[in-house]
Each structure stands twice: as C-alpha cells, then as structure tokens.
Design an enzyme around this catalytic site. Structure first.
Site, PDB file in Angstrom:
ATOM      1  CB  ALA A 183      -0.903   0.099   1.252  1.00 33.86           C
TER       2      ALA A 183
ATOM      3  CD  GLU B 108       1.818  -5.555   5.628  1.00 34.75           C
ATOM      4  OE1 GLU B 108       2.454  -6.268   6.044  1.00 34.75           O
ATOM      5  OE2 GLU B 108       0.838  -5.347   4.672  1.00 34.75           O
TER       6      GLU B 108
ATOM      7  CD  GLU C 252      -2.158  -7.325   2.851  1.00 37.85           C
ATOM      8  OE1 GLU C 252      -1.693  -6.340   2.555  1.00 37.85           O
ATOM      9  OE2 GLU C 252      -2.843  -7.790   3.998  1.00 37.85           O
TER      10      GLU C 252
ATOM     11  N   GLY D  90       0.645  -4.964   1.006  1.00 39.03           N
ATOM     12  CA  GLY D  90      -0.672  -4.905  -0.096  1.00 39.03           C
ATOM     13  C   GLY D  90      -0.482  -5.553  -1.226  1.00 39.03           C
TER      14      GLY D  90
HETATM   15  C1  HXC Z   1       5.252   4.353  -1.299  1.00 34.40           C
HETATM   16  C2  HXC Z   1       7.004   3.423  -2.054  1.00 34.40           C
HETATM   17  C3  HXC Z   1       6.560   2.286  -1.433  1.00 34.40           C
HETATM   18  C4  HXC Z   1       5.170   2.086  -0.746  1.00 34.40           C
HETATM   19  C5  HXC Z   1       8.466   2.016  -2.521  1.00 34.40           C
HETATM   20  N1  HXC Z   1       8.053   3.200  -2.564  1.00 34.40           N
HETATM   21  N2  HXC Z   1       7.564   1.249  -1.793  1.00 34.40           N
HETATM   22  N3  HXC Z   1       6.239   4.580  -1.930  1.00 34.40           N
HETATM   23  N4  HXC Z   1       4.625   3.115  -0.630  1.00 34.40           N
HETATM   24  N5  HXC Z   1       4.930   1.037  -0.208  1.00 34.40           N
HETATM   25  C6  HXC Z   1       8.898   4.148  -3.287  1.00 34.40           C
HETATM   26  C7  HXC Z   1      10.283   4.752  -2.604  1.00 34.40           C
HETATM   27  O1  HXC Z   1       9.929   5.818  -1.523  1.00 34.40           O
HETATM   28  C8  HXC Z   1      10.942   5.181  -3.529  1.00 34.40           C
HETATM   29  O2  HXC Z   1      10.451   6.422  -3.949  1.00 34.40           O
HETATM   30  C9  HXC Z   1      10.758   4.313  -4.823  1.00 34.40           C
HETATM   31  O3  HXC Z   1       9.676   3.891  -4.534  1.00 34.40           O
HETATM   32  C10 HXC Z   1      11.726   3.416  -4.964  1.00 34.40           C
HETATM   33  O4  HXC Z   1      11.916   2.803  -3.746  1.00 34.40           O
HETATM   34  P1  HXC Z   1      13.445   2.258  -2.864  1.00 34.40           P
HETATM   35  O5  HXC Z   1      13.102   2.318  -1.518  1.00 34.40           O
HETATM   36  O6  HXC Z   1      14.196   3.583  -3.261  1.00 34.40           O
HETATM   37  O7  HXC Z   1      13.910   1.020  -3.586  1.00 34.40           O
HETATM   38  P2  HXC Z   1      14.773  -0.001  -2.824  1.00 34.40           P
HETATM   39  O8  HXC Z   1      15.934   0.659  -1.997  1.00 34.40           O
HETATM   40  O9  HXC Z   1      15.463  -1.009  -4.072  1.00 34.40           O
HETATM   41  O10 HXC Z   1      13.927  -0.827  -2.178  1.00 34.40           O
HETATM   42  C11 HXC Z   1      12.836  -1.400  -2.588  1.00 34.40           C
HETATM   43  C12 HXC Z   1      11.885  -1.988  -1.195  1.00 34.40           C
HETATM   44  C13 HXC Z   1      11.633  -0.565  -0.338  1.00 34.40           C
HETATM   45  C14 HXC Z   1      12.829  -3.082  -0.227  1.00 34.40           C
HETATM   46  C15 HXC Z   1      10.813  -2.692  -1.818  1.00 34.40           C
HETATM   47  O11 HXC Z   1      11.043   0.330  -1.285  1.00 34.40           O
HETATM   48  C16 HXC Z   1      10.334  -0.910   0.696  1.00 34.40           C
HETATM   49  O12 HXC Z   1      10.805  -1.478   1.624  1.00 34.40           O
HETATM   50  N6  HXC Z   1       9.330  -0.480   0.350  1.00 34.40           N
HETATM   51  C17 HXC Z   1       8.157  -0.530   1.259  1.00 34.40           C
HETATM   52  C18 HXC Z   1       7.549  -2.147   1.489  1.00 34.40           C
HETATM   53  C19 HXC Z   1       6.714  -2.133   2.685  1.00 34.40           C
HETATM   54  O13 HXC Z   1       6.780  -1.693   3.776  1.00 34.40           O
HETATM   55  N7  HXC Z   1       5.479  -2.470   2.088  1.00 34.40           N
HETATM   56  C20 HXC Z   1       4.319  -2.426   3.096  1.00 34.40           C
HETATM   57  C21 HXC Z   1       3.491  -1.239   3.000  1.00 34.40           C
HETATM   58  S1  HXC Z   1       2.158  -1.341   3.984  1.00 34.40           S
HETATM   59  P3  HXC Z   1      11.146   8.030  -3.497  1.00 34.40           P
HETATM   60  O14 HXC Z   1      10.795   8.947  -4.395  1.00 34.40           O
HETATM   61  O15 HXC Z   1      10.884   8.357  -2.057  1.00 34.40           O
HETATM   62  O16 HXC Z   1      12.633   7.641  -3.894  1.00 34.40           O
HETATM   63  C22 HXC Z   1       0.865  -2.152   3.439  1.00 34.40           C
HETATM   64  C23 HXC Z   1      -0.332  -2.356   4.277  1.00 34.40           C
HETATM   65  C24 HXC Z   1      -1.456  -2.933   3.328  1.00 34.40           C
HETATM   66  O17 HXC Z   1       0.997  -2.873   2.128  1.00 34.40           O
HETATM   67  C25 HXC Z   1      -2.418  -3.100   4.034  1.00 34.40           C
HETATM   68  C26 HXC Z   1      -3.398  -1.745   3.904  1.00 34.40           C
HETATM   69  C27 HXC Z   1      -4.466  -1.865   4.562  1.00 34.40           C
END
Ligand code: HXC
Length: 257
Positions: free
Chosen positions: A65, A131, A111, A108
């Site tokens: 998400a 998460e 999911e 997400g």
């Molecule tokens: C918003 C995101 C994002 C996310 C990545 N980006 N994941 N933006 N939401 N979930 C953005 C980053 O901010 C960055 O943009 C660009 O995408 C590239 O990501 P990087 O982090 O620079 O890439 P990298 O170093 O290769 O790392 C990849 C990664 C990391 C390991 C996937 O991005 C990461 O950990 N992302 C979050 C994963 C996560 O926690 N997902 C769960 C979300 S909560 P900028 O412009 O900032 O450089 C969820 C809840 C679901 O899903 C349920 C909801 C009800």
C-alpha cells in the site's frame, strides 16, 4: 477506457492488467485500487475474456500500500474512509485471475497476489508482509489468506518478523504454484491463462466458486456446495460436448462463454 495507474490490454481471450507506477514500485494508492477494480470488473463482464492476468514490472509486482498516502491518516479516517474496502470487489471477480509476480510483492502487493487464484513467480520474486516494520499489520487480507496458503507457523513467522522470502521458498511453502525464469514469466502467464480461457466457462466459474467455498466454509458445507454445483453442470451443453469428445477420442469444442 483510460486508466491513470495501470495499463490494460486484451491478448486473445486473456485480459491483462499491468500496474504502472514505476516511480513508486507500483505502491497501491487509492487510484490504483479504483483502476484495478474497474478494469477487473470490465474484463469480468466481457464475454470475450476467459481469464485475467495481473502483473507489475520486472522490479516490483507491488511494494505494498502507498505509505506516503497513508502516513498522516488517523484510525478513524482509515475506518470511515474504507480505504481498502473496494479491493474486496477485486477478490469477488468470477473470472479466474493469475498474478504474475516479478520482483517485490510486499504488504498489500503480496495481499493483492493472494486475492488472485494462481500465483506464478519469476525467480526474482520476493514476498513478504513487512507491515510490523511500519508499526501496523497487514490490512488487505494478509493475516487471513497467508495462513490459509502456507499454514499457521510459516505465516506467523513472516508476519511477526516482517522478513521477505524468495521465490523458491514461496514455492516450497505453497504460496506460488510455479517459479519460472524472469524472462519467461509473461509468456507463461499468457499460456496458463489461455489454457483456462479455452475451457467451458460455466465449469471454470463453478470451479472457482467451489475453490472459494473451500477457503470460507467448514468441510461438510464445502462438500455439499461442490456436489450441487457438480450436478448442475450436467445440464450444460459443454458437459455433453466434453464427455462426447472423450468418447469419440477427439478434442472438445466448448461453446459456452
Ligand atoms: C510508497 C513506495 C513504497 C510504498 C517503495 N516506494 N515502496 N512509496 N509506498 N509501499 C517508493 C520509494 O519511496 C521510492 O520513491 C521508490 O518507491 C523506490 O523505492 P526504494 O526504497 O528507493 O527502492 P529500494 O531501495 O530498491 O527498496 C525497495 C523496497 C523498499 C525494499 C521494496 O522500497 C521498501 O521497503 N518499500 C516498502 C515496502 C513495505 O513496507 N510495504 C508494505 C506497505 S504497508 P522515492 O521517491 O521516495 O525515492 C502495506 C499495508 C497493506 O502494504 C494493508 C493496507 C490496509
């Protein structure tokens, strides 16, 4: 139809939905949700489509998400805004849906893959429910569907630690039906979808409904549902054709869409 955050295309009888927010690793914001749900429902309603594929980019199926969109919200806003409610409509699509996962399928994103009927993975795929690293928990089905996919203990370890698993581990755990070289993923998904789309659609819809029932009901209830749907299919032209073709040692020519 034009969508903001996805690309859609029909290849033969297969509807393709490609998540297209490369700048955010396909993070699922509310526009993505609206686009994916609308596209999936449009393909579902289209008699020319017998299977749907959802995919992302090479680097990410979806990294979860959209954290930037969610960060400032209160609990009340999350509940009242029903921010993720419409995803239920994606899971309710009758047409079989294949997730073709390359790269990250996190939170997400994992999911969303689990709302599909089949998960095919590139050898580059990484799955996880990270998460807890953000101070929250899965919110689009992760705690419920991952347990059903991989069992309680594996799911608990993944959800409580937030660690990622690679494609091979996901296949061993039963989350993924097949791992293929990344360069073959989309062709494989198209072939798998074509195979499904070539069957009698009443039987495919019935099979998906019965599989869904297995996820949701006690065994006796699921068995009763299966028996009734199995019997009802004997009133379809395609059942007569399918069994006649077997007897005549030829390929069936299904006509029911
Ligand atoms: C918003 C995101 C994002 C996310 C990545 N980006 N994941 N933006 N939401 N979930 C953005 C980053 O901010 C960055 O943009 C660009 O995408 C590239 O990501 P990087 O982090 O620079 O890439 P990298 O170093 O290769 O790392 C990849 C990664 C990391 C390991 C996937 O991005 C990461 O950990 N992302 C979050 C994963 C996560 O926690 N997902 C769960 C979300 S909560 P900028 O412009 O900032 O450089 C969820 C809840 C679901 O899903 C349920 C909801 C009800």
């Amino acid at each position: 139809t034009e969508y903001e955050t996805i690309l859609t295309e029909q290849r033969g009888r297969v509807g393709w939905i490609t998540l297209n927010r490369p700048e955010a690793l396909n993070a699922l914001n509310s526009q993505v949700m609206r686009d994916v749900v609308a596209a999936a429902e449009a393909f579902d309603a289209d008699e020319g489509v017998g299977a749907i594929v959802v995919t992302g980019s090479e680097r990410a199926f979806a990294a979860g998400a959209d954290i930037k969109e969610m960060q400032g919200k209160t609990g009340r806003e999350m509940i009242m805004g029903d921010h993720f409610g419409a995803w239920a409509r994606f899971a309710d699509v009758r047409t079989p849906v294949i997730a073709a996962v390359s790269g990250y399928a996190l939170g997400g994103g994992c999911e969303l893959a689990m709302m599909c009927d089949i998960i095919l993975a590139a050898d580059t795929a990484r799955f996880g429910q990270p998460e807890v690293n953000l101070g929250v928990i899965p919110g689009m089905g992760g705690t419920q569907r991952l347990i059903r996919a991989v069992g309680y203990y594996k799911a608990a370890e993944l959800i409580l630690t937030g660690r990622m698993m690679d494609a091979a581990e996901a296949e061993r755990a039963g989350l993924v039906s097949r791992v293929v070289p990344a360069s073959d993923l989309l062709d494989d998904a198209q072939r798998t979808a074509e195979t499904i789309a070539s069957k009698s659609l009443p039987s495919v819809f019935a099979a998906k409904a019965a599989l869904d029932a297995a996820m949701e009901s006690p065994l006796a209830e699921g068995l009763r549902f299966e028996r009734h749907v199995f019997a009802a299919l004997f009133d379809t032209a395609d059942q007569k054709e399918g069994m006649a073709a077997f007897r005549e040692k030829r390929e069936p020519r299904f006509t029911q869409r």
